[in-house]
Write a protein that holds these residues in place. Structure first.
Motif, PDB file in Angstrom:
ATOM      1  N   ASN A 177       0.734  -1.331   0.053  1.00 28.56           N
ATOM      2  CA  ASN A 177      -0.021  -0.096   0.124  1.00 28.56           C
ATOM      3  C   ASN A 177       0.758   1.411  -0.038  1.00 28.56           C
ATOM      4  O   ASN A 177       0.428   2.444   0.058  1.00 28.56           O
ATOM      5  CB  ASN A 177      -1.006  -0.088   1.190  1.00 28.56           C
ATOM      6  CG  ASN A 177      -2.034  -1.192   0.948  1.00 28.56           C
ATOM      7  OD1 ASN A 177      -2.955  -0.702   0.286  1.00 28.56           O
ATOM      8  ND2 ASN A 177      -2.274  -1.981   1.656  1.00 28.56           N
ATOM      9  N   MET A 178       2.263   1.162   0.029  1.00 28.98           N
ATOM     10  CA  MET A 178       3.216   2.213   0.134  1.00 28.98           C
ATOM     11  C   MET A 178       3.787   2.432  -1.426  1.00 28.98           C
ATOM     12  O   MET A 178       4.218   3.489  -1.420  1.00 28.98           O
ATOM     13  CB  MET A 178       3.947   2.129   1.082  1.00 28.98           C
ATOM     14  CG  MET A 178       3.563   2.023   2.526  1.00 28.98           C
ATOM     15  SD  MET A 178       2.708   3.428   3.189  1.00 28.98           S
ATOM     16  CE  MET A 178       4.196   4.278   3.829  1.00 28.98           C
ATOM     17  N   ASP A 179       4.178   1.335  -2.119  1.00 32.70           N
ATOM     18  CA  ASP A 179       4.670   1.598  -3.337  1.00 32.70           C
ATOM     19  C   ASP A 179       4.157   0.672  -4.504  1.00 32.70           C
ATOM     20  O   ASP A 179       3.364  -0.549  -4.185  1.00 32.70           O
ATOM     21  CB  ASP A 179       6.353   1.284  -3.432  1.00 32.70           C
ATOM     22  CG  ASP A 179       6.674   0.110  -2.888  1.00 32.70           C
ATOM     23  OD1 ASP A 179       6.628  -0.777  -3.667  1.00 32.70           O
ATOM     24  OD2 ASP A 179       7.224  -0.056  -1.783  1.00 32.70           O
ATOM     25  N   SER A 180       4.638   0.717  -5.713  1.00 32.97           N
ATOM     26  CA  SER A 180       4.349  -0.337  -6.615  1.00 32.97           C
ATOM     27  C   SER A 180       5.460  -1.199  -7.200  1.00 32.97           C
ATOM     28  O   SER A 180       5.493  -1.365  -8.397  1.00 32.97           O
ATOM     29  CB  SER A 180       3.586   0.549  -7.786  1.00 32.97           C
ATOM     30  OG  SER A 180       2.742   1.116  -7.275  1.00 32.97           O
ATOM     31  N   GLY A 181       6.543  -1.392  -6.353  1.00 35.60           N
ATOM     32  CA  GLY A 181       7.606  -2.318  -6.905  1.00 35.60           C
ATOM     33  C   GLY A 181       8.740  -1.416  -7.299  1.00 35.60           C
ATOM     34  O   GLY A 181       8.690  -0.068  -7.545  1.00 35.60           O
ATOM     35  N   MET A 182       9.963  -1.900  -7.073  1.00 37.82           N
ATOM     36  CA  MET A 182      11.252  -1.304  -7.295  1.00 37.82           C
ATOM     37  C   MET A 182      11.639  -1.476  -8.848  1.00 37.82           C
ATOM     38  O   MET A 182      11.469  -2.446  -9.577  1.00 37.82           O
ATOM     39  CB  MET A 182      12.479  -1.940  -6.456  1.00 37.82           C
ATOM     40  CG  MET A 182      13.643  -1.179  -6.522  1.00 37.82           C
ATOM     41  SD  MET A 182      14.933  -2.229  -5.376  1.00 37.82           S
ATOM     42  CE  MET A 182      13.898  -2.625  -4.054  1.00 37.82           C
ATOM     43  N   PHE A 183      11.876  -0.359  -9.367  1.00 43.24           N
ATOM     44  CA  PHE A 183      12.778  -0.169 -10.652  1.00 43.24           C
ATOM     45  C   PHE A 183      13.435  -1.328 -11.052  1.00 43.24           C
ATOM     46  O   PHE A 183      14.415  -1.880 -10.372  1.00 43.24           O
ATOM     47  CB  PHE A 183      13.519   1.075 -10.915  1.00 43.24           C
ATOM     48  CG  PHE A 183      13.859   1.433 -12.299  1.00 43.24           C
ATOM     49  CD1 PHE A 183      12.976   1.086 -13.361  1.00 43.24           C
ATOM     50  CD2 PHE A 183      15.151   1.978 -12.716  1.00 43.24           C
ATOM     51  CE1 PHE A 183      13.218   1.626 -14.571  1.00 43.24           C
ATOM     52  CE2 PHE A 183      15.331   2.286 -13.859  1.00 43.24           C
ATOM     53  CZ  PHE A 183      14.526   2.020 -14.971  1.00 43.24           C
ATOM     54  N   PHE A 184      13.014  -2.307 -12.107  1.00 43.88           N
ATOM     55  CA  PHE A 184      13.867  -3.527 -12.555  1.00 43.88           C
ATOM     56  C   PHE A 184      15.318  -3.445 -12.715  1.00 43.88           C
ATOM     57  O   PHE A 184      16.095  -4.106 -12.146  1.00 43.88           O
ATOM     58  CB  PHE A 184      13.072  -3.971 -13.707  1.00 43.88           C
ATOM     59  CG  PHE A 184      14.018  -5.174 -14.261  1.00 43.88           C
ATOM     60  CD1 PHE A 184      13.587  -6.396 -13.865  1.00 43.88           C
ATOM     61  CD2 PHE A 184      14.769  -5.162 -15.369  1.00 43.88           C
ATOM     62  CE1 PHE A 184      14.410  -7.570 -14.054  1.00 43.88           C
ATOM     63  CE2 PHE A 184      15.538  -6.143 -15.981  1.00 43.88           C
ATOM     64  CZ  PHE A 184      15.157  -7.382 -15.390  1.00 43.88           C
ATOM     65  N   PRO A 185      15.791  -2.315 -13.517  1.00 44.09           N
ATOM     66  CA  PRO A 185      17.355  -2.370 -13.463  1.00 44.09           C
ATOM     67  C   PRO A 185      18.139  -2.335 -12.174  1.00 44.09           C
ATOM     68  O   PRO A 185      19.196  -2.910 -11.937  1.00 44.09           O
ATOM     69  CB  PRO A 185      17.650  -1.098 -14.404  1.00 44.09           C
ATOM     70  CG  PRO A 185      16.237  -0.983 -15.177  1.00 44.09           C
ATOM     71  CD  PRO A 185      15.245  -1.526 -14.311  1.00 44.09           C
ATOM     72  N   LEU A 186      17.364  -1.522 -11.360  1.00 46.47           N
ATOM     73  CA  LEU A 186      18.085  -1.442  -9.812  1.00 46.47           C
ATOM     74  C   LEU A 186      18.166  -2.844  -9.246  1.00 46.47           C
ATOM     75  O   LEU A 186      19.138  -3.254  -8.691  1.00 46.47           O
ATOM     76  CB  LEU A 186      17.235  -0.470  -8.961  1.00 46.47           C
ATOM     77  CG  LEU A 186      17.119   0.970  -9.340  1.00 46.47           C
ATOM     78  CD1 LEU A 186      16.232   1.564  -8.383  1.00 46.47           C
ATOM     79  CD2 LEU A 186      18.572   1.518  -9.276  1.00 46.47           C
ATOM     80  N   GLN A 187      17.067  -3.639  -9.511  1.00 46.39           N
ATOM     81  CA  GLN A 187      17.139  -5.140  -8.944  1.00 46.39           C
ATOM     82  C   GLN A 187      17.948  -5.912  -9.574  1.00 46.39           C
ATOM     83  O   GLN A 187      18.778  -6.800  -8.966  1.00 46.39           O
ATOM     84  CB  GLN A 187      15.605  -5.659  -8.909  1.00 46.39           C
ATOM     85  CG  GLN A 187      14.662  -4.802  -8.082  1.00 46.39           C
ATOM     86  CD  GLN A 187      13.367  -5.616  -7.988  1.00 46.39           C
ATOM     87  OE1 GLN A 187      13.115  -6.531  -7.519  1.00 46.39           O
ATOM     88  NE2 GLN A 187      12.298  -5.012  -8.771  1.00 46.39           N
ATOM     89  N   ALA A 188      18.258  -5.904 -10.879  1.00 45.13           N
ATOM     90  CA  ALA A 188      19.068  -6.517 -11.559  1.00 45.13           C
ATOM     91  C   ALA A 188      20.571  -6.153 -11.185  1.00 45.13           C
ATOM     92  O   ALA A 188      21.576  -7.046 -11.082  1.00 45.13           O
ATOM     93  CB  ALA A 188      18.917  -6.240 -13.111  1.00 45.13           C
ATOM     94  N   GLY A 189      20.859  -4.902 -10.970  1.00 42.63           N
ATOM     95  CA  GLY A 189      22.347  -4.379 -10.509  1.00 42.63           C
ATOM     96  C   GLY A 189      22.480  -4.908  -9.108  1.00 42.63           C
ATOM     97  O   GLY A 189      23.590  -5.324  -9.008  1.00 42.63           O
ATOM     98  N   ALA A 190      21.392  -4.920  -8.111  1.00 40.27           N
ATOM     99  CA  ALA A 190      21.753  -5.325  -6.945  1.00 40.27           C
ATOM    100  C   ALA A 190      21.825  -6.780  -6.727  1.00 40.27           C
ATOM    101  O   ALA A 190      22.844  -7.271  -6.309  1.00 40.27           O
ATOM    102  CB  ALA A 190      20.514  -4.990  -5.981  1.00 40.27           C
ATOM    103  N   ALA A 191      21.333  -7.638  -7.759  1.00 40.37           N
ATOM    104  CA  ALA A 191      21.317  -8.963  -7.718  1.00 40.37           C
ATOM    105  C   ALA A 191      23.030  -9.419  -8.156  1.00 40.37           C
ATOM    106  O   ALA A 191      23.465 -10.267  -7.730  1.00 40.37           O
ATOM    107  CB  ALA A 191      20.479  -9.859  -8.838  1.00 40.37           C
TER     108      ALA A 191
END
Length: 382
Positions: free
Chosen positions: A265-279
């Protein structure tokens, strides 16, 4: 005139939000301020991470909404990271929740578990956000003192003397900020037993475990039952990605789902490239931390010289990206910091902002180049 909500009556703007305005104003006026106050890494993220970020931008679905629980690959990377570096096995489907920075997690956890009138055990000294968020959700803070003479660890005998009937959550943070104290197996086992005895959720905030620390630890390692413990972690410090705002929360499926109710209820998910970089970052070998720590150790040696020249005392065995120092007798932490700023154009963090037990101490950050730290030292004798 619209009045602000009552919940803000006992919450102040974050110290660095206001103080850094003053520091920037001094810099804009031409004063050569050397900032040793904030723990925002000045080093670059791993190059492999930048490559993964750029490549992910070309993914056809990169710019769409992403899963509330984070991508499957990112959660798998978190699970691999915890297994490889902490020897903790986690179910990537149910026991991990990616966050937009662990600071977000503090708010979400508080909203998920605290009601008005509940009490929260907060370390003194400690990260100011623990107390501020507790007040925002209507809970009461109960400070537990950390003292230099006991290694900045909780005193369980003192805690047991308190009325704990209303306490629902306890914040712990090891390696500790601001003191640099490191926790071992014995402390985590005591915390787990204490939480179980009193039905208190123990949450360890763990962003500093790989910086100048030979033995990274997770509280999750010391219990097969995660119902009473959770852990926040972050890529901000370990991988120089503070501006990316990426962290994680680990715990039981039930507790993760409670936090997820808030998060969705606070956000709509994290930007995909940020998650790819973090992984990609989480899958880097140990060598990344070794090379980073070589840089931080050289900086720490220069900060120690600076502190010694200022007649500040400090323990040698601190972990993390700060040096926690006791100011000379007869000085207050705020007064000493103001003296440094006005006389030498050096900014450090005063200990009082972390609680009453921080009075009489200051915190120097290692997030400045070795050259600038040496320059700060030279100003004392110029």
């Amino acid at each position: 005139m619209i009045a602000q909500a009552n919940r803000l009556d006992h919450v102040e703007e974050y110290y660095f939000s206001t103080k850094l305005k003053e520091v920037r104003a001094l810099q804009d006026s031409g004063q050569p301020i050397i900032n040793l106050g904030v723990g925002s890494p000045d080093l670059q993220p791993p190059p492999q991470v930048m490559t993964a970020l750029h490549q992910a931008l070309l993914n056809p679905s990169a710019h769409q909404y992403q899963p509330y629980r984070g991508t499957n690959d990112f959660r798998k990377a978190i699970a691999e990271f915890y297994k490889n570096f902490y020897n903790v096995g986690l179910n990537h489907e149910t026991e991990i929740l990616p966050l937009m920075g662990s600071k977000e997690g503090i708010t979400h956890i508080s909203m998920a578990f605290l009601n008005e009138g509940d009490e929260v055990l907060v370390p003194n000294p400690g990260y100011p956000t623990y107390a501020a968020v507790s007040r925002l959700v209507g809970a009461s803070t109960v400070l537990y003192d950390l003292k230099e003479e006991t290694g900045w660890l909780p005193d369980f005998e003192e805690l047991e003397k308190r009325d704990l009937s209303k306490v629902k959550l306890m914040w712990v943070n090891y390696p500790n900020m601001p003191t640099g104290a490191v926790a071992k197996k014995e402390l985590f086992e005591k915390l787990i037993a204490f939480g179980k005895k009193h039905s208190i959720l123990i949450v360890n905030d763990n962003p500093y475990s790989f910086i100048l620390n030979e033995e990274p630890e997770s509280i999750l390692k010391y219990s097969s039952d995660l119902k009473g413990i959770m852990e926040l972690n972050s890529l901000s410090k370990s991988f120089n990605m503070s501006g990316w705002r990426i962290g994680m929360l680990c715990g039981s499926e039930k507790n993760i789902n409670s936090v997820l109710k808030v998060k969705t209820n606070m956000d709509s998910g994290m930007f995909f490239p940020l998650q790819a970089g973090a992984a990609m970052a989480l899958r880097l070998p140990q060598e990344w931390f070794r090379e980073q720590n070589k840089i931080y150790m050289r900086r720490k040696e220069e900060i120690r010289k600076l502190a010694t020249a200022l007649e500040c005392s400090f323990s040698e065995d601190q972990a993390g990206m700060f040096l926690w120092c006791k100011v000379p007798e007869g000085n207050t932490s705020e007064g000493f910091v103001e003296h440094l700023l006005k006389e030498y154009h050096i900014f450090a963090a005063p200990g009082f902002i972390f609680g009453s037990q921080g009075e009489g101490y200051i915190r120097f950050s290692l997030c400045a180049s070795e050259e600038n730290i040496i320059k700060a030292c030279n100003r004392l004798t110029a």
